[in-house]
Design a protein around this motif. Structure first.
Motif, PDB file in Angstrom:
ATOM      1  N   LYS A 213      -3.639   2.617 -12.456  1.00 47.48           N
ATOM      2  CA  LYS A 213      -3.079   3.003 -10.876  1.00 47.48           C
ATOM      3  C   LYS A 213      -1.716   3.643 -10.914  1.00 47.48           C
ATOM      4  O   LYS A 213      -1.045   3.405 -11.816  1.00 47.48           O
ATOM      5  CB  LYS A 213      -2.875   1.203 -10.423  1.00 47.48           C
ATOM      6  N   HIS A 215       1.873   3.932  -8.935  1.00 46.71           N
ATOM      7  CA  HIS A 215       2.898   3.065  -7.970  1.00 46.71           C
ATOM      8  C   HIS A 215       3.524   4.147  -7.241  1.00 46.71           C
ATOM      9  O   HIS A 215       3.506   4.326  -5.809  1.00 46.71           O
ATOM     10  CB  HIS A 215       3.763   2.496  -8.599  1.00 46.71           C
ATOM     11  N   ASP A 242       8.308   3.063   2.793  1.00 50.33           N
ATOM     12  CA  ASP A 242       8.244   1.672   2.525  1.00 50.33           C
ATOM     13  C   ASP A 242       9.444   1.158   2.226  1.00 50.33           C
ATOM     14  O   ASP A 242       9.604  -0.012   2.829  1.00 50.33           O
ATOM     15  CB  ASP A 242       7.315   2.162   1.160  1.00 50.33           C
ATOM     16  N   TRP A 259       5.304   7.195   1.774  1.00 49.09           N
ATOM     17  CA  TRP A 259       3.622   7.393   1.434  1.00 49.09           C
ATOM     18  C   TRP A 259       3.270   8.657   2.127  1.00 49.09           C
ATOM     19  O   TRP A 259       3.751   9.272   3.060  1.00 49.09           O
ATOM     20  CB  TRP A 259       2.668   6.666   2.126  1.00 49.09           C
ATOM     21  N   GLY A 263      -1.874   8.287   1.266  1.00 45.75           N
ATOM     22  CA  GLY A 263      -1.469   6.997   0.927  1.00 45.75           C
ATOM     23  C   GLY A 263      -0.756   6.629  -0.531  1.00 45.75           C
ATOM     24  O   GLY A 263      -0.617   5.570  -0.900  1.00 45.75           O
ATOM     25  N   ASN A 264      -0.621   7.853  -1.143  1.00 44.84           N
ATOM     26  CA  ASN A 264       0.132   7.889  -2.369  1.00 44.84           C
ATOM     27  C   ASN A 264       1.734   7.680  -2.346  1.00 44.84           C
ATOM     28  O   ASN A 264       2.023   8.255  -1.326  1.00 44.84           O
ATOM     29  CB  ASN A 264      -0.178   9.237  -3.282  1.00 44.84           C
ATOM     30  N   ARG A 265       2.158   6.616  -2.778  1.00 48.37           N
ATOM     31  CA  ARG A 265       3.673   6.492  -2.620  1.00 48.37           C
ATOM     32  C   ARG A 265       4.348   7.673  -3.405  1.00 48.37           C
ATOM     33  O   ARG A 265       4.069   7.914  -4.618  1.00 48.37           O
ATOM     34  CB  ARG A 265       3.798   5.197  -3.139  1.00 48.37           C
ATOM     35  N   THR A 305       5.277  -5.225  -0.796  1.00 49.87           N
ATOM     36  CA  THR A 305       4.540  -3.781  -1.234  1.00 49.87           C
ATOM     37  C   THR A 305       4.833  -3.340  -2.612  1.00 49.87           C
ATOM     38  O   THR A 305       4.122  -2.768  -3.143  1.00 49.87           O
ATOM     39  CB  THR A 305       4.999  -2.838  -0.222  1.00 49.87           C
ATOM     40  N   THR A 308       2.313  -4.828  -4.781  1.00 50.02           N
ATOM     41  CA  THR A 308       0.665  -4.959  -4.334  1.00 50.02           C
ATOM     42  C   THR A 308       0.107  -3.455  -3.843  1.00 50.02           C
ATOM     43  O   THR A 308      -1.057  -3.420  -4.033  1.00 50.02           O
ATOM     44  CB  THR A 308       0.768  -5.844  -3.037  1.00 50.02           C
ATOM     45  N   VAL A 309       0.904  -2.692  -3.449  1.00 47.58           N
ATOM     46  CA  VAL A 309       0.244  -1.560  -2.870  1.00 47.58           C
ATOM     47  C   VAL A 309       0.514  -0.333  -3.916  1.00 47.58           C
ATOM     48  O   VAL A 309       1.571   0.151  -4.355  1.00 47.58           O
ATOM     49  CB  VAL A 309       1.074  -0.938  -1.421  1.00 47.58           C
ATOM     50  N   THR A 311      -2.071   3.195  -5.730  1.00 45.87           N
ATOM     51  CA  THR A 311      -3.371   3.953  -5.527  1.00 45.87           C
ATOM     52  C   THR A 311      -3.996   4.323  -6.917  1.00 45.87           C
ATOM     53  O   THR A 311      -3.447   4.198  -7.851  1.00 45.87           O
ATOM     54  CB  THR A 311      -2.943   5.257  -4.670  1.00 45.87           C
TER      55      THR A 311
END
Lengths: 311, 311, 311, 311
Positions: A213, A215, A242, A259, A263-265, A305, A308-309, A311
């Motif tokens: 994943k 971040h 964020d 983001w 939706g990629n940070r 976040t 947990t967040v 992609t």
């Protein structure tokens, strides 16, 4: 000696849910320069102070995230050497032929135990910056086009087995550990900031059950003033933020997390500690990461976040 | 690999015409912290973000200038290896026993063909910063004591035979050339900016008939704002400024050149390019150095003092 | 003409649940200078660029909040004139004798329909700054003591009847409205930013059912860099931050909201628009205040604390 | 009350030796926006944070310099009142009809004893900024077009009889004196910084034998960082710099003095003291202006051009 072997983060390939929307963001809002498109439809971009052909590659996909992260190494002999050592360590490696990425030589690819594909390559076309190489200009308007980071700086990746990742990066790839976080009531290193240079970090990992994943990918800004300007430009383009503007205790860098349209940070980052392999790493407890301001100096709290967040 | 061999500028010993006046300047105006005095009367200081015992050593003398410049290397094996290679190259080397400088291990010393004494050492006591190593503080008042640079960053040295110096630094010590200036109507490199890291430079040389001269020692500031604040504090203490605040075209760093009470030039420097060994060096012509803003972006002129005033 | 009548915010008296803890915060963390204590035990402080005797007065109390807000006016004739006009408007006024506040002349006090006590005064002892008035110094260490704002800048007050407050400030006291927010689906001005100068604002009001409440007192910082430094120093002293660092869309100023030890909100603020009486005010909708970034450009959301936490 | 009468510097008309070259400089390098051209060929420009139709007017001429300097006043009644008072004082006044300058109402013009034409006007078309007046945008690209000052801030004018000028500005026009310089070994005020607001200054004068000369027009920058960026952009366009980047001791503002293509000096200025009519002016001696850093904090010396080069 001095800077040898793995030199720097060289590229990252990101998945866009809508490629052209992604291009508009990375090119027109973030302010990277589009340097090419390939037959597969991928779009290549670079920042204004980068001199190699590209650092960011975007492709159309049905889920967001990162395909792979590539480091530039000093020579093709390094590729052979790292290949041998990675195989000795039980990792499978793969050679990707020159030209598969535009203007890029042969790549050595392997999968980390965290589930991330890492690449090493020795050749990428030097395209230079708009300053030029001889009596360079003192300024170019590219410094002010969009958010206008100087360079792609690093990425933070989430996945399992970060103890194995630490071992591979330090023992085989020659990185040093600049800072780390131990898990609650534990000595286990759950987060790593790793360097192949004297930057604050070149790649970072956080332990996470799901492999592979992303971040965030991070872009380097010249100053806190420019981080603040980035927030203004994000607002003008309705980019969702964020965390930040604030300072990370970890690395002491100025930061905004936000983001991209898929939706990629991403991060706009400034300053940050220098690091060297002979200096002991800075140790953060889990409480230090949250209440101690490791993540957010101004607010000194864990943001949900952050954990947990991805992609 | 990654960062190996020569790691960073570690110390410089400066000659003070009046030692206590020098201490008052480096400690109370520049804002370094005094970390020790030795039996020979030398005074040791470090900047707030440095973690080794000292970077600046001051001694009483009857003329100003620099005694020697030391680099930290990764291991004592590096000392042996560099010693062998330097001797193979015909340079005389000398071992200085551990403890001759406070809290510092054995040093390997040699004289460059430019007349400067360079030292390599593998050990110096890690004293840490006031942030601490575990859950470090987000801020300490040391960041605002005086001009308050983060670190000793580099020095610019004047002497003959810079072609030989370039060869020794790149071929033996593993540095790369980041930027250089050619002499008027010539391809001869008359000025060199050399790196053992991805900083803008770690040491620099300008060709000069007299050997062993110091142009300036440089201290790293966090931002342009802090360079401007340095000018205010210099003014408040009546420190004479040579050039700046301005930007160097070379390195793109913000700068002020000024003089310490003994007449040694020092610099407060910020920003600056990143550099890597695989990137071609940036080439400046002699006109580029002057009229092209290599020295002074704002004024784009050669300052006579740049070429003539050294200690 | 030019600047006449009401000149500037001059002082605010704040209630501390623990006076000495409050003094330690405003003096040692915020970095104001203590300039006196009176027989009633009140403590007087000023910022480094203020030249009158004090701007902040702290007193021991069993609930937090603001006792009164004072403006300096140009002359004692102004006091008489404003007294007559305020009375004509049906407001009760009171004269407080010279000396009741240290080094301060007679004050004209009245209560706004919002429940706040406002004072006007023409005399306060000029104590000067540490720069001096003749060939002033370029820098003093007071600029770096603690967070070190330049001045008390303004306050934001919460209470009812802000339409009446707008009328009194503009028609009688000569202020102009720089920016305002209308309530949801309404033309009613629910928030006002009012100026007696060409600053972004000198006092502000938000409609609120409970009278006489303080939202925050604000301190002016020289730059965004200094706002960021303020966040670091807040963190080092474990000061709880409410919002920021960010930019307000309203006034375009950089900001951090945080709480003093008694729970009064304070702001460290930088930049901000200039305003003039002939320019139409900037109009914000309720959505603009929240989602439009009026409160928080980076996050573009209404923070619940903004509307609910006052003292 | 509060801000009344003379509100702010509103426009200045400058003479260009080559009008289109001047337009390219003020529009494309300085970054003003062209807002109109009139039948006489004059070109009108404004800065990004200005809301009136124009602040800079350029015309073709065979010598450089300033034609006139205009202040916005609060109302046409102010024009009548100032006209009467100026005439009572023996000054000749002239009314220039509305429309003679584009989008500008009737102007009251008079000649100062220093030989400068000053204008007062009550009406100029409000065109607004690119932020808008309702829920304004957080950022517009106009903030980064060229050097991009926020506003025309002030001018420094050279001529005789500055004692008379001081009297007219303070007694009739309601300005206050913020700072002044006395001539060598004298109490005579030879240089004046005058304010109609709480800015550092709105207009300034230096005594000079030749009447009606322009020293510089000044443009306000948001930060020291932006002043440094201005130097980079000047360099990129080969704009010759006179002094700076440095800080003025007078006003404490960051500054660069440079020359437009016709040889008129302009300034990019940031920060600066606040000033109020009730505060005693700051007094500088002649030595303070030079060696005391009044002109140049970093170098603390009189620059000969400051006293001799005017247009």
């Amino acid at each position: 000696m001095a800077l040898t072997g793995v030199l720097r983060p060289g590229h990252v390939q990101l998945r866009m849910l809508d490629l052209e929307e992604g291009v508009r963001f990375y090119r027109d809002v973030l302010g990277l320069e589009e340097t090419g498109r390939d037959a597969a439809g991928r779009v290549y971009l670079k920042a204004w102070d980068e001199r190699d052909h590209h650092s960011i590659v975007l492709r159309q996909a049905d889920r967001a995230g990162m395909d792979f992260f590539g480091f530039k190494v000093a020579s093709s002999a390094d590729l052979d050497r790292f290949e041998a050592e990675l195989r000795d360590d039980g990792l499978k490696t793969e050679r990707i032929p020159a030209g598969e990425l535009l203007e890029t030589g042969e790549r050595l690819r392997f999968e980390l135990p965290s589930g991330h594909l890492i690449e090493l390559y020795a050749e990428k076309t030097f395209v230079g910056s708009h300053f030029g190489q001889k009596d360079p200009k003192p300024w170019t308007p590219h410094q002010d086009r969009g958010i206008a980071p100087m360079r792609f700086d690093h990425a933070l990746l989430y996945g399992p087995n970060v103890d194995r990742v630490l071992d591979i990066f330090t023992r085989i790839l020659g990185f040093h550990l600049a800072e780390y976080v131990t898990l609650p009531d534990s000595d286990v290193k759950g987060a790593l900031w790793l360097c192949c240079s004297n930057k604050a970090h070149d790649i970072a990992f956080v332990i996470h059950p799901e492999p592979g994943k992303l971040h965030h990918v991070s872009f380097y800004m010249e100053s806190i003033d420019r981080v603040f300007r980035a927030a203004d430009i994000m607002a003008a383009h309705d980019i969702k933020v964020d965390i930040g503007p604030t300072r990370h205790g970890i690395t002491r860098g100025g930061t905004i997390y936000a983001w991209d349209p898929s939706g990629n940070r991403f991060e706009t980052f400034s300053g940050g500690n220098s690091s060297y392999p002979d200096l002991p790493p800075i140790a953060w407890t889990w409480e230090g990461l949250g209440e101690g301001g490791g993540l957010d100096v101004a607010h000194r709290t864990m943001h949900e976040t952050f954990l947990t967040v991805v992609t």
